[in-house]
Structure formats: C-alpha cells, structure tokens
Design an enzyme around this catalytic site. Structure first.
Site, PDB file in Angstrom:
ATOM      1  N   GLU A 211       0.889  -1.196  -0.164  1.00  0.00           N
ATOM      2  CA  GLU A 211      -0.050   0.175  -0.059  1.00  0.00           C
ATOM      3  C   GLU A 211       1.021   1.223  -0.019  1.00  0.00           C
ATOM      4  O   GLU A 211       1.584   1.503   0.930  1.00  0.00           O
ATOM      5  CB  GLU A 211      -0.919   0.113   0.982  1.00  0.00           C
ATOM      6  CG  GLU A 211      -1.801  -1.195   1.300  1.00  0.00           C
ATOM      7  CD  GLU A 211      -2.697  -1.350   0.200  1.00  0.00           C
ATOM      8  OE1 GLU A 211      -3.024  -0.074  -0.742  1.00  0.00           O
ATOM      9  OE2 GLU A 211      -3.316  -2.344  -0.038  1.00  0.00           O
ATOM     10  N   CYS A 245      -1.971   9.392   2.974  1.00  0.00           N
ATOM     11  CA  CYS A 245      -1.606   8.831   1.745  1.00  0.00           C
ATOM     12  C   CYS A 245      -2.691   9.009   0.685  1.00  0.00           C
ATOM     13  O   CYS A 245      -2.488   8.960  -0.621  1.00  0.00           O
ATOM     14  CB  CYS A 245      -1.332   7.300   1.580  1.00  0.00           C
ATOM     15  SG  CYS A 245      -2.838   6.124   2.349  1.00  0.00           S
TER      16      CYS A 245
END
Length: 468
Positions: A211, A245
């Site tokens: 990720e 993010c």
C-alpha cells in the site's frame, strides 16, 4: 534494540501449525478482544496520537479508533459467510462430480505499518489477517514512538500472544525481520521502501501487498458548487496536517475556476481552523523535523495564495494553497504528504485526463462535477487505486469497497471481504467418485471414436457467437 526475529517467527509458525487459529471461535474471539481494547483504552491511544502527530481526539476517533471498530463490527457480522466454501461449476466432461473453493489461511503474516496513521494502519491489516486465521508479526513505525509504545504494551494484554507479536524498532530491526520467511507480507509506506520489501520477499517467493502512495489528483470543473467543493477539499486535504496517503495532492482546474475557488478555500480553512490555525485544537503537526524541512523546502520559489506560514520549533506548517503552479516545479515532482495544495491550470476535462494519464497511476483520484459525461470520461479513461466523485478520502470508509493501489501506487487491496481474500488461499477442490468411471473415454489408447468424442462432445471448441 536486539530482537530474535527467527525465534519469533518460529514460535508463530508453531502456533499456526497447531491448528488453533483455524477455528472460527478463535478468530472471532481475537476480533472481539481487539474491539474491547480499542473501546476500553481509546484515551491512551488518543494521547499517543496527540503526542506523535498533534491529532485532535475527535480526528483520532474518526480516522483511526472509530474506523477500526467499524471495520471489526463489519467483519464479525459477515465473517462466517465470507469463510464458507464457494460452489464452483464442473463441466460435463467431469460429471458426475462437485467443485468448490475452500478459503484457508496462509500461515504467518508480517504487517509493517507507517507513521501517519500508526494505529489504524497497523491494526486494520491485522483484522484481516486474524479473521482469515493467520498468526501475525506486526511492526509499528518508530517515527510514531508514543503510538508504537502503547501498541506494544496494549496488544499482548488483549490478543493471543502466542499468535500475535508486536516488534518495535527501526531500520535495523526491520531488516532483520525481512530476512525471515513469511507466508504473506503487508507493507504500507513509500515506494522506495516498498521495493526493499519486495526484494526481501522475493528471496522466499513470499506474496506481498504493498500500500504505497503517489500524487493523487483532483479535478474541479467550471460549473460545480465551489463553496461545497472547498469545504470538502479542506477537510480531505488538511486532515492530519495533510499527512494522508489518499489526500488530494494537487488540483486541476481552469484559471477562471481557480480564481473563483481560492476565496472559498480561504473561508473554509478559517471555518475549520480559525484565522490562525497554529492555535487551533483541530489542526495537527508535521511528524518530524526531517519531514518539516522537506515540506518547507517545497515552498521555495512559490507564492502562497493562502497560508505558507511555518514554525520549526513546533513543526507547524499552515494550510497552504499555491495558485497556478507550473508542472515542472519541485512541488509537482514528488508526493507532498503535507498541508500544501498546488493548483494547476488545465482548460478542459480532456486536458485534465491527459495530464493525469501522462504520470504514474495514483492511489486515489477525485472529481468534482455534476456532468455525467465528465464522470464517465474520468472513470473510463483514467486509472487509480480508488476514485471519489464529490468527496475526497471517504472511499476508505465504505466497507464494501476494496482499498489499494495500482501500478506505482501499490499492489493488492484490503478492507472487509477483500482482506479475507488477501490473507487467504483459495483452494480448488474437485470431488469425483470412482464409480461410474466416466473418464474411460479419455484414457489411452486413443481410437478414432474416442478422438471424435473428445473433439465434439467432451472438449469442444467454444466459438464466440457471431455478431452482425
């Protein structure tokens, strides 16, 4: 800090081999225990997050603790159904027979978490790994020391310590851990370290979920309600002081729309954080001096339309908007990961699509438009890990949606049922009785009759239907 990584993994593998973690009761027991930990000890976690990131308690609950309790409740509600064998079709050539897909755990899972959401991004993958019946070695980020310390103390008090281990430390400890063989590695962080993780995993042919991040774009068209857009952008961009993010990294709009949008952004920032956000109880701080210096360096040579103020002593950087930023400037060459929003001029939705597709695939893409045609253009012509239309970052909170990257922004996904799929093996099981032996027709020697039967009946060529 010295760790016995090999011994820890060996212990976890012995626990998995015992079969205890495969039982549904064990899995649900671990999930309920984690839920108790989060609800009973939330104030300790909130204090740690405030110490590491200056997070307000409400934001800690919204984005970390409450997020996790919702994920746990959703998983507990659906887990037995998700784990049930899935019936599979069996072709005529194998009849009589039955086929099914059995969902089984992988073994020992490594979870490496980042510092920006240090509680959520350690425990959310663990929810999936434990629900799938695995044992877990979890490595919190040393850059969030208060959160890491609390988790290292708290987790063994609630979860099965023979199946779940928290290992603290920095680069040296992580390197030693990565030398071990795991059955799956789940890493959240940046692409540079992601490559290190993937190289280490390759030594043991271990599957990975990465990720990562990237520059997540936002496009705002000329006809949309800019006041509403500004409120949602300020929420999504400046949450956690921009250290998210999936935060909007830059905004694409026409020059006219940028000019109209800036006053709305200024008002939305004031509404959220007051006239001086450094005094706001709702605005966080940059995680470290190194990241603070990197972010303020990105402002060199730029003129802030909003914000730009900073204070190194408290690692404060104001919510900042940069207007009409050139695409070749430093702030457009790397993921910002902070409270800076560049505005880049494009003249049409098609030009925005071209701008986005000329770059690495982002973790998220956001679109503000009321036009069905523009929505379809972006859905069909762009690629991103996830997409939000009318709202940024919120797609993470929908339990039925997978979360993950694509290309440079990541490999694999998780949340809800997708976590079970990530941390499980889907084993194919074909069950065919010995009698009657209908396979005689394909045993050698191959006669002319057998060949005709194979070609025409058992394994025929399936031609695509003709279309006029």
């Amino acid at each position: 800090m010295t760790i016995d990584a090999a011994g820890t993994v060996r212990d976890l593998r012995e626990t998995f081999a015992s079969g205890r973690t495969r039982r549904l009761a064990w899995r649900t027991g671990q999930l309920r225990a984690m839920h108790r930990m989060l609800t009973e000890r939330h104030r300790e976690l909130e204090a740690a997050l405030a110490a590491d990131l200056g997070k307000p308690a409400a934001e800690s609950w919204l984005t970390e603790i409450g997020f996790l309790t919702a994920e746990l409740e959703h998983t507990l509600k659906n887990l037995e159904h998700w784990l049930a064998p899935r019936r599979a079709e069996v072709p005529m050539s194998l009849q009589p027979a039955t086929g099914k897909v059995v969902i089984e755990p992988l073994g020992v899972v490594l979870v490496i978490a980042p510092w920006n959401y240090p509680v959520q991004l350690l425990l959310a993958p663990m929810i999936g790994a434990l629900a799938a019946g695995n044992t877990v070695l979890a490595k919190p980020s040393e850059l969030a020391p208060a959160s890491s310390a609390v988790l290292a103390t708290m987790v063994p008090q609630y979860l099965d310590s023979s199946a779940v281990r928290i290992v603290a430390g920095g680069k040296e400890e992580t390197t030693e851990i990565l030398r071990q063989r795991f059955d799956h590695i789940f890493y959240t962080g940046n692409g540079t370290v992601g490559k290190v993780v993937m190289r280490a995993a390759a030594e043991h042919l271990t599957p990975v979920t990465l990720e990562l991040g990237g520059k997540s774009p936002t496009y705002v068209d000329d006809q949309v309600n800019l006041r509403a857009v500004a409120q949602r952008l300020v929420w999504g961009k400046f949450m956690n002081a921009g250290q998210t993010c999936v935060a909007p990294d830059y905004l694409l709009a026409s020059r006219k729309t940028q000019t109209r949008l800036i006053p709305h952004l200024r008002r939305a920032i004031t509404d959220a954080f007051g006239t001086d956000p450094r005094n706001s109880d709702s605005y966080g701080r940059i995680i470290s001096e190194r990241h603070f210096d990197r972010l303020t360096g990105l402002l060199d040579g730029q003129t802030a339309a909003i914000g730009g103020q900073s204070d190194a002593a408290s690692r404060y950087l104001a919510p900042t908007v940069l207007a009409e930023v050139a695409e070749d400037t430093a702030v457009m060459k790397e993921e910002i990961f902070g409270p800076i929003l560049p505005l880049v001029t494009v003249d049409s939705p098609a030009e925005a699509v071209d701008f986005i597709t000329a770059r690495d695939k982002p973790l998220a893409l956001y679109l503000f438009t009321d036009s069905a045609e523009t929505k379809e253009l972006f859905i069909a012509q762009t690629s991103a890990g996830g997409m939000g239309i009318g709202v940024p970052t919120a797609h993470l909170t929908a339990p039925g949606l997978p979360f993950g990257g694509v290309g440079q922004s990541g490999i694999g996904n998780y949340h809800g049922r997708y976590s079970i799929d990530t941390f499980s093996h889907h084993k194919a099981v074909l069950d065919k009785p010995l009698r009657p032996d209908t396979l005689k027709a394909i045993y050698p020697p191959f006669t002319t009759i057998k060949e005709q039967l194979i070609r025409r009946v058992l394994m025929p060529i399936r031609r695509k239907p003709h279309r006029d």
